[in-house]
Design a protein around this motif. Sequence first.
Motif, PDB file in Angstrom:
ATOM      1  N   LEU A 122       2.326  41.242  43.155  1.00  0.00           N
ATOM      2  CA  LEU A 122       2.458  39.818  42.855  1.00  0.00           C
ATOM      3  C   LEU A 122       2.711  38.998  44.110  1.00  0.00           C
ATOM      4  O   LEU A 122       2.349  37.821  44.183  1.00  0.00           O
ATOM      5  CB  LEU A 122       3.577  39.587  41.840  1.00  0.00           C
ATOM      6  CG  LEU A 122       3.291  40.027  40.398  1.00  0.00           C
ATOM      7  CD1 LEU A 122       4.533  39.867  39.538  1.00  0.00           C
ATOM      8  CD2 LEU A 122       2.135  39.228  39.823  1.00  0.00           C
ATOM      9  N   VAL A 123       3.346  39.620  45.102  1.00  0.00           N
ATOM     10  CA  VAL A 123       3.631  38.910  46.356  1.00  0.00           C
ATOM     11  C   VAL A 123       2.473  39.039  47.338  1.00  0.00           C
ATOM     12  O   VAL A 123       2.034  38.062  47.950  1.00  0.00           O
ATOM     13  CB  VAL A 123       4.934  39.439  46.988  1.00  0.00           C
ATOM     14  CG1 VAL A 123       5.152  38.807  48.358  1.00  0.00           C
ATOM     15  CG2 VAL A 123       6.115  39.147  46.076  1.00  0.00           C
ATOM     16  N   LEU A 124       1.949  40.250  47.489  1.00  0.00           N
ATOM     17  CA  LEU A 124       0.978  40.510  48.545  1.00  0.00           C
ATOM     18  C   LEU A 124      -0.441  40.044  48.210  1.00  0.00           C
ATOM     19  O   LEU A 124      -1.185  39.664  49.117  1.00  0.00           O
ATOM     20  CB  LEU A 124       0.954  42.007  48.874  1.00  0.00           C
ATOM     21  CG  LEU A 124       2.226  42.564  49.527  1.00  0.00           C
ATOM     22  CD1 LEU A 124       2.082  44.050  49.786  1.00  0.00           C
ATOM     23  CD2 LEU A 124       2.503  41.819  50.835  1.00  0.00           C
ATOM     24  N   VAL A 125      -0.832  40.068  46.940  1.00  0.00           N
ATOM     25  CA  VAL A 125      -2.201  39.673  46.582  1.00  0.00           C
ATOM     26  C   VAL A 125      -2.479  38.216  46.940  1.00  0.00           C
ATOM     27  O   VAL A 125      -3.461  37.922  47.636  1.00  0.00           O
ATOM     28  CB  VAL A 125      -2.485  39.955  45.098  1.00  0.00           C
ATOM     29  CG1 VAL A 125      -3.764  39.252  44.643  1.00  0.00           C
ATOM     30  CG2 VAL A 125      -2.611  41.456  44.864  1.00  0.00           C
ATOM     31  N   PRO A 126      -1.650  37.251  46.489  1.00  0.00           N
ATOM     32  CA  PRO A 126      -1.941  35.866  46.892  1.00  0.00           C
ATOM     33  C   PRO A 126      -1.835  35.642  48.394  1.00  0.00           C
ATOM     34  O   PRO A 126      -2.612  34.871  48.965  1.00  0.00           O
ATOM     35  CB  PRO A 126      -0.901  35.045  46.122  1.00  0.00           C
ATOM     36  CG  PRO A 126       0.153  35.992  45.719  1.00  0.00           C
ATOM     37  CD  PRO A 126      -0.515  37.314  45.552  1.00  0.00           C
ATOM     38  N   VAL A 127      -0.867  36.313  49.050  1.00  0.00           N
ATOM     39  CA  VAL A 127      -0.739  36.167  50.497  1.00  0.00           C
ATOM     40  C   VAL A 127      -1.968  36.727  51.200  1.00  0.00           C
ATOM     41  O   VAL A 127      -2.550  36.101  52.100  1.00  0.00           O
ATOM     42  CB  VAL A 127       0.540  36.872  51.008  1.00  0.00           C
ATOM     43  CG1 VAL A 127       0.566  36.888  52.526  1.00  0.00           C
ATOM     44  CG2 VAL A 127       1.776  36.171  50.478  1.00  0.00           C
ATOM     45  N   GLY A 128      -2.399  37.911  50.780  1.00  0.00           N
ATOM     46  CA  GLY A 128      -3.557  38.534  51.404  1.00  0.00           C
ATOM     47  C   GLY A 128      -4.837  37.738  51.197  1.00  0.00           C
ATOM     48  O   GLY A 128      -5.614  37.539  52.132  1.00  0.00           O
ATOM     49  N   LEU A 129      -5.054  37.253  49.965  1.00  0.00           N
ATOM     50  CA  LEU A 129      -6.252  36.468  49.686  1.00  0.00           C
ATOM     51  C   LEU A 129      -6.245  35.150  50.453  1.00  0.00           C
ATOM     52  O   LEU A 129      -7.287  34.687  50.928  1.00  0.00           O
ATOM     53  CB  LEU A 129      -6.368  36.199  48.183  1.00  0.00           C
ATOM     54  CG  LEU A 129      -6.682  37.422  47.314  1.00  0.00           C
ATOM     55  CD1 LEU A 129      -6.706  37.042  45.846  1.00  0.00           C
ATOM     56  CD2 LEU A 129      -8.016  38.054  47.722  1.00  0.00           C
ATOM     57  N   THR A 130      -5.061  34.551  50.595  1.00  0.00           N
ATOM     58  CA  THR A 130      -4.954  33.308  51.368  1.00  0.00           C
ATOM     59  C   THR A 130      -5.325  33.546  52.825  1.00  0.00           C
ATOM     60  O   THR A 130      -6.063  32.765  53.440  1.00  0.00           O
ATOM     61  CB  THR A 130      -3.523  32.744  51.281  1.00  0.00           C
ATOM     62  OG1 THR A 130      -3.197  32.491  49.909  1.00  0.00           O
ATOM     63  CG2 THR A 130      -3.414  31.438  52.059  1.00  0.00           C
ATOM     64  N   ILE A 131      -4.831  34.646  53.387  1.00  0.00           N
ATOM     65  CA  ILE A 131      -5.156  34.981  54.784  1.00  0.00           C
ATOM     66  C   ILE A 131      -6.652  35.208  54.948  1.00  0.00           C
ATOM     67  O   ILE A 131      -7.272  34.733  55.905  1.00  0.00           O
ATOM     68  CB  ILE A 131      -4.360  36.217  55.229  1.00  0.00           C
ATOM     69  CG1 ILE A 131      -2.861  35.899  55.291  1.00  0.00           C
ATOM     70  CG2 ILE A 131      -4.847  36.716  56.588  1.00  0.00           C
ATOM     71  CD1 ILE A 131      -1.982  37.102  55.587  1.00  0.00           C
ATOM     72  N   VAL A 132      -7.263  35.934  53.994  1.00  0.00           N
ATOM     73  CA  VAL A 132      -8.704  36.212  54.072  1.00  0.00           C
ATOM     74  C   VAL A 132      -9.513  34.920  54.029  1.00  0.00           C
ATOM     75  O   VAL A 132     -10.439  34.725  54.823  1.00  0.00           O
ATOM     76  CB  VAL A 132      -9.127  37.149  52.922  1.00  0.00           C
ATOM     77  CG1 VAL A 132     -10.648  37.237  52.834  1.00  0.00           C
ATOM     78  CG2 VAL A 132      -8.535  38.539  53.124  1.00  0.00           C
ATOM     79  N   VAL A 133      -9.160  34.019  53.104  1.00  0.00           N
ATOM     80  CA  VAL A 133      -9.904  32.762  52.963  1.00  0.00           C
ATOM     81  C   VAL A 133      -9.731  31.893  54.207  1.00  0.00           C
ATOM     82  O   VAL A 133     -10.701  31.320  54.722  1.00  0.00           O
ATOM     83  CB  VAL A 133      -9.455  32.004  51.700  1.00  0.00           C
ATOM     84  CG1 VAL A 133     -10.072  30.611  51.663  1.00  0.00           C
ATOM     85  CG2 VAL A 133      -9.844  32.776  50.452  1.00  0.00           C
TER      86      VAL A 133
END
Length: 233
Positions: free
Chosen positions: A24-35
């Motif tokens: 729940l913490v890492l998925v939005p952070v990771g996707l934000t970094i990728v975008v």
Amino acid sequence: MPRASVLKRFLRKMLRRYFFAGLLVLVPVGLTIVVVRWIVSLMDGLLVRMLPLRWQPEQLFGFPLPGVGIILTFLLILLTGVLVTNYFGHKLVQASEKLVYRIPLVKGIYTLFKQVADTVLSSERQGFRKVVLIEYPRKGIWSIGFVTGVSEGELQRITERRVINVFVPTTPNPTSGYYILVPEEDAHVLGMTVEEAFKLIVSGGMVSPPDRYKGVPVAGGAASRFPRGEEKR
């Protein structure tokens, strides 16, 4: 029940809990970094490569500088705005458009994007200012749409009732969808913002905005009707 079995179930339960909590913490952070990295790389690739070789960051500093493309894009937009807001710049743009309109294929593409930009980005824009709830694709089935203006000309003359232009986006890609004409009194204006509506659509209904009109009675469709004159603001 053996103590080892109880301990194993406890550990499995805790591992599952911690694993999903981490997701729940890492998925939005990771996707934000990728975008963000994709946008930065795209801007760098489009604009930095257009600079003369001796002015590129790799040549000046010996290593690439991520984000230079975004800075250059901002400066280019700002400079263009300064240019077109004066008399000579405005005349230059008009002359350039006249030249573009003489090229058959380019004319159609440019006209389309110009109309979309005028609708979405203009300070007097009509589009995407209101979120409405309509019965679509059939009665009893509700969909969220964005008001893009009030129909004019032949469309308004042929229809018996005053109709508004509504864009109904698809999930999870709101950039595609359907353009439909909806009778004004059948469109229920919602209290959610355009940004909240986009989040609701992209998430497939999992991210719902708060009800700002909770406790306020709504009598039929008339209370939430698209206000007259709103499209001219």
